[in-house]
Design a protein around this motif. Sequence first.
Motif, short mmCIF file in Angstrom:
data_model
loop_
_atom_site.label_atom_id
_atom_site.label_comp_id
_atom_site.label_asym_id
_atom_site.label_seq_id
_atom_site.Cartn_x
_atom_site.Cartn_y
_atom_site.Cartn_z
N GLU A 246 -71.18 -62.86 -15.62
CA GLU A 246 -71.53 -64.08 -14.89
C GLU A 246 -71.73 -63.82 -13.40
O GLU A 246 -72.38 -64.59 -12.72
CB GLU A 246 -70.46 -65.15 -15.11
N ARG A 247 -71.20 -62.74 -12.90
CA ARG A 247 -71.33 -62.40 -11.48
C ARG A 247 -72.57 -61.58 -11.19
O ARG A 247 -72.93 -61.38 -10.05
CB ARG A 247 -70.10 -61.63 -11.01
N VAL A 248 -73.22 -61.05 -12.24
CA VAL A 248 -74.46 -60.29 -12.07
C VAL A 248 -75.62 -61.28 -12.06
O VAL A 248 -75.85 -61.98 -13.04
CB VAL A 248 -74.64 -59.25 -13.20
N TYR A 249 -76.32 -61.33 -10.96
CA TYR A 249 -77.43 -62.27 -10.81
C TYR A 249 -78.68 -61.49 -10.47
O TYR A 249 -78.75 -60.80 -9.45
CB TYR A 249 -77.10 -63.29 -9.70
N TRP A 250 -79.65 -61.57 -11.35
CA TRP A 250 -80.92 -60.88 -11.15
C TRP A 250 -81.96 -61.95 -10.86
O TRP A 250 -82.44 -62.63 -11.76
CB TRP A 250 -81.27 -60.08 -12.38
N LYS A 251 -82.29 -62.13 -9.60
CA LYS A 251 -83.17 -63.22 -9.18
C LYS A 251 -84.59 -62.98 -9.66
O LYS A 251 -85.21 -61.98 -9.30
CB LYS A 251 -83.14 -63.36 -7.65
N THR A 252 -85.09 -63.90 -10.44
CA THR A 252 -86.47 -63.82 -10.90
C THR A 252 -87.23 -65.09 -10.54
O THR A 252 -88.14 -65.49 -11.23
CB THR A 252 -86.54 -63.57 -12.42
N ASP A 253 -86.84 -65.73 -9.45
CA ASP A 253 -87.54 -66.90 -8.93
C ASP A 253 -88.46 -66.41 -7.83
O ASP A 253 -87.99 -65.90 -6.81
CB ASP A 253 -86.52 -67.92 -8.38
N TRP A 254 -89.74 -66.54 -8.02
CA TRP A 254 -90.71 -65.96 -7.08
C TRP A 254 -91.17 -66.95 -6.02
O TRP A 254 -92.15 -66.70 -5.35
CB TRP A 254 -91.88 -65.36 -7.86
N GLY A 255 -90.45 -68.03 -5.85
CA GLY A 255 -90.74 -68.97 -4.76
C GLY A 255 -92.16 -69.51 -4.77
O GLY A 255 -92.77 -69.68 -3.72
N GLY A 256 -92.70 -69.78 -5.93
CA GLY A 256 -94.04 -70.34 -6.01
C GLY A 256 -95.15 -69.31 -5.97
O GLY A 256 -96.33 -69.68 -6.02
N ASP A 257 -94.86 -68.04 -5.85
CA ASP A 257 -95.89 -66.99 -5.82
C ASP A 257 -96.32 -66.71 -7.26
O ASP A 257 -95.68 -65.96 -7.99
CB ASP A 257 -95.33 -65.72 -5.16
#
Length: 189
Positions: A131-142
């Motif tokens: 739960e502490r491993v966070y792999w950000k895959t939010d590209w901010g609208g790109d």
Amino acid sequence: ETLVVGPVLEGHSFEAGLQPLNGRTTPWNTLALWSVRKLALTGFLSIADGLPGKSGFSRQLTGEAEGEVMAAAMGTDDWWVNASLSGPETPDRQNIPAGVEEVTVIALLQHILGESKARAVLLELPRELAERVYWKTDWGGDERRRQWHEYKMASKVTRPAAQIKALFVGNGGRSSWAVLRGLFSRPRS
């Protein structure tokens, strides 16, 4: 003995026990720890950077097509104009797609050192740690970056498979390793 270890991330295929090596079962460099002593024997292989098929770029390098414009770098705006998100080029062009560099180096080092001396370990972390491993895959609208990521994830198996085929298949069906072993064997006395 371990060559590389890493946690299961979103997109991995995890099952306990020995699994076939591919881009969904190998630890990803996103969060992997390598035995530098073993990795230093080969480094990451250049084949993982890909090899263009019969593209303008490869013809330009060999002098076959004077004056052609060089192919755009993968992921750039110009590359997107001509790229297909459906995967690698057709087999007749013999394109070897780039990426998932972990697979080819693991395969080669397992051939050199033996599987038991170059283990690739994918770990399923305990829930409280996962739960502490966070792999950000939010590209901010790109949108292009999102599409690029989707292509990479969808081709995690096919890209390194093409690289492995180029490395280990050939010479009348004999593996490249068998050829190397023959070249470096000592004469019998």
